[in-house]
Design a protein around this motif. Structure first.
Motif, PDB file in Angstrom:
ATOM      1  N   MET A  57      39.674  88.241  97.408  1.00 54.63           N
ATOM      2  CA  MET A  57      38.759  87.099  97.534  1.00 54.63           C
ATOM      3  C   MET A  57      39.144  86.214  98.718  1.00 54.63           C
ATOM      4  N   LYS A  58      40.445  86.078  98.957  1.00 52.65           N
ATOM      5  CA  LYS A  58      40.904  85.287 100.117  1.00 52.65           C
ATOM      6  C   LYS A  58      40.474  85.943 101.425  1.00 52.65           C
ATOM      7  N   MET A  59      40.572  87.280 101.457  1.00 51.25           N
ATOM      8  CA  MET A  59      40.104  87.993 102.655  1.00 51.25           C
ATOM      9  C   MET A  59      38.625  87.724 102.909  1.00 51.25           C
ATOM     10  N   ILE A  60      37.838  87.819 101.851  1.00 50.50           N
ATOM     11  CA  ILE A  60      36.382  87.638 101.973  1.00 50.50           C
ATOM     12  C   ILE A  60      36.046  86.209 102.395  1.00 50.50           C
ATOM     13  N   LEU A  61      36.655  85.235 101.720  1.00 50.47           N
ATOM     14  CA  LEU A  61      36.363  83.827 102.032  1.00 50.47           C
ATOM     15  C   LEU A  61      36.786  83.475 103.457  1.00 50.47           C
ATOM     16  N   LYS A  62      37.896  84.022 103.888  1.00 52.99           N
ATOM     17  CA  LYS A  62      38.354  83.774 105.262  1.00 52.99           C
ATOM     18  C   LYS A  62      37.326  84.280 106.270  1.00 52.99           C
ATOM     19  N   GLY A  63      36.848  85.492 106.060  1.00 47.92           N
ATOM     20  CA  GLY A  63      35.852  86.060 106.978  1.00 47.92           C
ATOM     21  C   GLY A  63      34.541  85.301 106.958  1.00 47.92           C
ATOM     22  N   VAL A  64      34.086  84.928 105.759  1.00 43.43           N
ATOM     23  CA  VAL A  64      32.815  84.194 105.629  1.00 43.43           C
ATOM     24  C   VAL A  64      32.905  82.837 106.317  1.00 43.43           C
ATOM     25  N   LYS A  65      34.037  82.141 106.149  1.00 42.06           N
ATOM     26  CA  LYS A  65      34.211  80.828 106.787  1.00 42.06           C
ATOM     27  C   LYS A  65      34.238  80.940 108.313  1.00 42.06           C
ATOM     28  N   GLU A  66      34.871  81.997 108.819  1.00 39.87           N
ATOM     29  CA  GLU A  66      34.991  82.163 110.271  1.00 39.87           C
ATOM     30  C   GLU A  66      33.641  82.362 110.948  1.00 39.87           C
ATOM     31  N   CYS A  67      32.644  82.775 110.196  1.00 39.06           N
ATOM     32  CA  CYS A  67      31.316  83.034 110.766  1.00 39.06           C
ATOM     33  C   CYS A  67      30.342  81.877 110.544  1.00 39.06           C
ATOM     34  N   PHE A  68      30.878  80.705 110.228  1.00 34.88           N
ATOM     35  CA  PHE A  68      30.007  79.553 109.949  1.00 34.88           C
ATOM     36  C   PHE A  68      29.076  79.264 111.131  1.00 34.88           C
ATOM     37  N   SER A  69      29.589  79.388 112.358  1.00 37.75           N
ATOM     38  CA  SER A  69      28.758  79.099 113.533  1.00 37.75           C
ATOM     39  C   SER A  69      27.583  80.068 113.643  1.00 37.75           C
ATOM     40  N   VAL A  70      27.775  81.308 113.161  1.00 40.04           N
ATOM     41  CA  VAL A  70      26.691  82.290 113.197  1.00 40.04           C
ATOM     42  C   VAL A  70      25.542  81.847 112.291  1.00 40.04           C
ATOM     43  N   TYR A  71      25.873  81.294 111.115  1.00 37.99           N
ATOM     44  CA  TYR A  71      24.828  80.838 110.205  1.00 37.99           C
ATOM     45  C   TYR A  71      24.027  79.704 110.843  1.00 37.99           C
ATOM     46  N   ILE A  72      24.727  78.819 111.536  1.00 33.59           N
ATOM     47  CA  ILE A  72      24.057  77.704 112.209  1.00 33.59           C
ATOM     48  C   ILE A  72      23.105  78.230 113.280  1.00 33.59           C
ATOM     49  N   ILE A  73      23.574  79.212 114.051  1.00 38.97           N
ATOM     50  CA  ILE A  73      22.742  79.783 115.115  1.00 38.97           C
ATOM     51  C   ILE A  73      21.484  80.423 114.530  1.00 38.97           C
ATOM     52  N   VAL A  74      21.626  81.134 113.419  1.00 42.73           N
ATOM     53  CA  VAL A  74      20.476  81.786 112.788  1.00 42.73           C
ATOM     54  C   VAL A  74      19.449  80.746 112.339  1.00 42.73           C
ATOM     55  N   LEU A  75      19.915  79.665 111.700  1.00 44.39           N
ATOM     56  CA  LEU A  75      19.000  78.615 111.254  1.00 44.39           C
ATOM     57  C   LEU A  75      18.339  77.912 112.437  1.00 44.39           C
ATOM     58  N   LEU A  76      19.125  77.664 113.492  1.00 38.80           N
ATOM     59  CA  LEU A  76      18.562  77.054 114.697  1.00 38.80           C
ATOM     60  C   LEU A  76      17.510  77.969 115.322  1.00 38.80           C
ATOM     61  N   MET A  77      17.777  79.255 115.300  1.00 36.11           N
ATOM     62  CA  MET A  77      16.850  80.217 115.870  1.00 36.11           C
ATOM     63  C   MET A  77      15.487  80.163 115.162  1.00 36.11           C
ATOM     64  N   GLY A  78      15.530  80.160 113.825  1.00 32.05           N
ATOM     65  CA  GLY A  78      14.296  80.067 113.068  1.00 32.05           C
ATOM     66  C   GLY A  78      13.546  78.781 113.360  1.00 32.05           C
TER      67      GLY A  78
END
Length: 459
Positions: A57-78
């Motif tokens: 779970m720590k591995m997964i949460l670490k990876g998900v948190k590191e991609c926070f900027s990607v989620y922002i870019i996707v929402l901005l794109m829409g």
């Protein structure tokens, strides 16, 4: 894990994950369910092989948190797609575009425009979701099939991820292989120039099939209805020009996209006289024009935050799966085993391309297709007395470029959500994306003998 047993578990996880994703595609089920099934299965497998649930779970949460900027870019794109249409920026580009491209080979022009702008902007998605949407609208007005148009646009746009100095993926490739951009750029031209020539020739030939099909009466009717629906002004074209200039001078993607969004909102409210509640609705759910022509309304629609939420869930699923593979050191032994069988320089370049493509395909993300070959094949390139720049070029030409052709890849999913056209439809026409690795592999077998005479770089 012991090697053979470990590989068996890896293949099981890959098979279940790909099977779940394929089922979602075939049954038209939201794709994130397939990724989450893959994550769930991989967690069970690794727990049975000694990893604790908390560690996974720590591995997964670490990876998900590191991609926070990607989620922002996707929402901005829409949001940007909806706002740029509502503000009149995209309608203005289409309106004036109809005047200038009637007698042109539109596909070739479209490809070259996207190549230049994506190189300047440094983001394939940013270019597709702004200039690309306008070019798509113009091309649809010329009765060019949408899959052909989109394939052309994507080919040009992914030059950004391949060679733009401000691209995050280009910088990741350089950092992973320890090279400088000046050297990277010069070395990339060796395969980029023939790739561009081949792609341009194909688009020129394809484009000749559509130059005689323009219905001028329909175009004038489209222009008239656009003019009656929106306030059209050449001044609106300054907006995308400013965005491109900001990218060129080094403004990061998120601040640049935020500026584009806020600027578009201001223009829409004060210049197009859109009510605030209508603008909010467009940002949330996408813009829908009412020009009075159904075909034109189909062009001037799209965007919205809500349609992008599913994309974010897909990205989270893909990132979670990647994080488990990386955190458990699952893929590295496979790379070592594959590398041990390489006997020639040409085979090394070909295997690098194939490995990068395979990792991008399996993990649904370009990042893994860059990081793992970049890290684990350095020693092999040194052993064969080959430049690290060749390693970087092979990765950039293969796994990075192939991403939009894979239906379950995050890149392809976002493009499909934005345009409504699937990877299986536009894929055959995204010529550069599959010509690029083929040229690199061919070059590797034909010309690597010369590299044996060159000195190692940065030893």
């Amino acid at each position: 894990m012991e090697n053979n047993k470990g590989f068996k578990h890896i293949y099981m996880i890959f098979a279940v994950s790909m099977g779940a994703i394929a089922t979602c595609i075939i049954r038209n089920i939201p794709l994130f369910y397939g990724f989450f099934i893959g994550v769930f299965f991989s967690v069970i497998v690794f727990m049975r092989n000694g990893f604790s649930f908390i560690a996974l779970m720590k591995m997964i949460l670490k990876g998900v948190k590191e991609c926070f900027s990607v989620y922002i870019i996707v929402l901005l794109m829409g949001s940007i797609i909806a706002v740029w249409i509502a503000s009149g920026t995209v309608p203005t580009m289409i309106y004036y575009g109809f005047d200038y491209i009637v007698h042109m080979n539109y596909l070739l022009a479209c490809f070259m425009i996207m190549v230049m702008i994506s190189f300047a902007m440094g983001t394939a998605f940013g270019t597709i979701s702004t200039i690309g949407i306008a070019l798509l609208g113009i091309g649809k007005g010329l009765s060019i099939p949408e899959p052909i148009l989109l394939g052309t646009i994507i080919s040009g746009a992914f030059i950004a991820d391949k060679i733009s100095p401000i691209s995050a993926l280009v910088n990741l490739t350089m950092n992973t292989t320890d090279i400088k951009y000046k050297d990277f750029f010069k070395h990339m031209l060796v395969t980029l120039i023939p790739t561009l020539i081949i792609s341009s020739t194909i688009y020129y030939i394809l484009g000749r099939n559509f130059t005689g099909e323009v219905d001028l009466l329909t175009l004038r009717e489209y222009q008239r209805n656009i003019f009656n629906t929106f306030t059209i002004s050449l001044a609106l074209l300054l907006f995308p020009i400013i965005m491109i200039l900001l990218a060129v001078i080094g403004v990061k993607v998120i601040p640049n996209m935020t500026f584009s969004l806020l600027g578009g909102i201001v223009i829409g409210i004060f210049f197009q006289k859109i009510e605030i509640h209508e603008m909010i609705h467009a940002i949330l759910f996408g813009y829908r024009s009412r020009t009075g022509i159904e075909a034109l309304d189909g062009i001037l629609r799209g965007g919205g935050i809500v349609p992008m939420i599913e994309v974010i869930f897909i990205i989270i699923g893909a990132v979670a799966l990647n994080s488990v593979f990386e955190g458990t050191n699952t893929i590295a032994p496979m790379i070592d085993k594959m590398a041990s069988k390489i006997k020639t320089k040409g085979a090394l370049i070909a295997r690098t391309c194939i490995l990068s493509i395979a990792l991008t395909t399996v993990t649904c993300d370009q990042t893994v297709g860059i990081l793992l070959p970049g890290k684990f094949l350095k020693r092999k390139y040194k052993e064969f007395k080959m430049k690290k720049i060749t390693l970087a070029r092979s990765i950039a030409d293969a796994g990075t470029t192939i991403a939009p052709l894979i239906p379950w890849n995050v890149n392809a999913i976002i493009i499909t959500v934005i345009t409504g056209v699937g990877a299986t439809e536009y894929g055959p026409y995204a010529v550069l994306c599959y010509i690029s690795p083929l040229v690199t592999i061919l070059f590797g077998y034909l010309f690597t003998n010369r590299e044996s005479k060159e000195k190692l770089v940065n030893e």
